[in-house]
Design a protein around this motif. Structure first.
Motif, short mmCIF file in Angstrom:
data_model
loop_
_atom_site.label_atom_id
_atom_site.label_comp_id
_atom_site.label_asym_id
_atom_site.label_seq_id
_atom_site.Cartn_x
_atom_site.Cartn_y
_atom_site.Cartn_z
N PRO A 57 -56.08 18.79 -27.89
CA PRO A 57 -56.22 18.68 -26.31
C PRO A 57 -57.55 19.26 -25.93
N THR A 68 -49.38 18.58 -23.27
CA THR A 68 -49.98 17.60 -22.59
C THR A 68 -50.07 16.40 -23.46
N GLU A 126 -46.66 20.54 -17.42
CA GLU A 126 -46.64 19.16 -17.28
C GLU A 126 -48.08 18.44 -17.04
N SER A 127 -48.07 17.44 -17.57
CA SER A 127 -49.56 16.88 -17.60
C SER A 127 -49.83 15.81 -16.31
N ILE A 153 -52.00 12.20 -12.33
CA ILE A 153 -52.64 13.67 -12.78
C ILE A 153 -53.42 14.09 -11.52
N PRO A 182 -52.01 20.12 -12.81
CA PRO A 182 -52.31 19.84 -14.14
C PRO A 182 -53.79 20.31 -14.61
#
Length: 233
Positions: A57, A68, A126-127, A153, A182
């Motif tokens: 990531p 993510t 959460e992404s 996003i 995010p």
């Protein structure tokens, strides 16, 4: 470059043996992940493979960043196929559910810090943005909650009609809304300010006041009530 296998590592650095002798707390993040992976490749040990996964990531390297990732992201790493990718994601989901179960539900939904802590495991990792509504009775006890929208996003549209239709269905007296950023920065955007004003006006019109709008970031939060964007109850 010659890579070591698990058997080539010193006994003190082998995850299984280290765990058995010293306990799970003695293992690094990479070693814990290596135990889940079980095996590496011909070129890399499972520990080395785990380190590459933790670095995957780009925005948030490390354990929390794994939330993510999707299956296709993990499969870009040589040695990670469908089975290993699914094992990793299922382990993360289990950890998330354990985290949700371990956070006590506030007796009354009146303190923004307690509310943010309660919902962080549900939406904080959460992404994409998740917009959640908590519906409360006359004593600010939780009746039910629901994720109403999932956005991109950068944005998450919120519809007052949808929110207050559900509030009326569950006979709610008050509403609190929350959503995640995010990016990790909970500072409210212009869109956040706009939708809060819209929801606040709609709630007053229907007699179901909006008590707070809480934005959750990376283990941080912003409460519109605490910041003075909303009047006191």
């Amino acid at each position: 470059m010659n890579h070591q296998t698990i058997k080539d590592l010193p006994l003190s650095e082998r995850p299984y043996e280290k765990c058995e002798k010293y306990g799970t707390n003695s293992l690094s993040d990479a070693e814990l992940l290596a135990v889940i992976l079980k095996s590496g490749t011909r070129e890399e040990s499972s520990v080395e493979l785990a380190r590459r996964i933790l670095a995957l990531p780009r925005r948030k390297p490390g354990l929390s960043g794994l939330y993510t990732l999707r299956i296709q992201d993990l499969k870009r790493i040589p040695g990670i196929g469908n089975v290993k990718a699914i094992q990793i994601l299922c382990t993360l989901e289990l950890a998330r559910r354990l985290s949700v179960a371990s956070v006590p539900k506030p007796k009354q939904f009146t303190l923004p810090g307690e509310i943010a802590a309660y919902y962080f495991p549900k939406i904080g990792y959460e992404s994409v943005e998740h917009f959640l509504a908590a519906f409360l009775d006359t004593k600010c006890h939780l009746i039910c909650d629901e994720i109403l929208f999932k956005g991109s996003i950068s944005s998450c549209p919120a519809n007052p009609r949808e929110l207050f239709s559900k509030a009326l269905l569950c006979d709610a007296s008050y509403v609190i809304v929350l959503h995640n950023h995010p990016s990790g920065d909970p500072a409210p955007s212009e869109e956040d300010l706009w939708i809060t004003k819209k929801l606040h006006a709609a709630g007053n019109l229907l007699g179901i006041p909006l008590l707070d709008h809480i934005v959750i970031g990376d283990h941080r939060y912003i409460s519109f009530k605490e910041e003075g964007y909303l009047p006191e109850k």
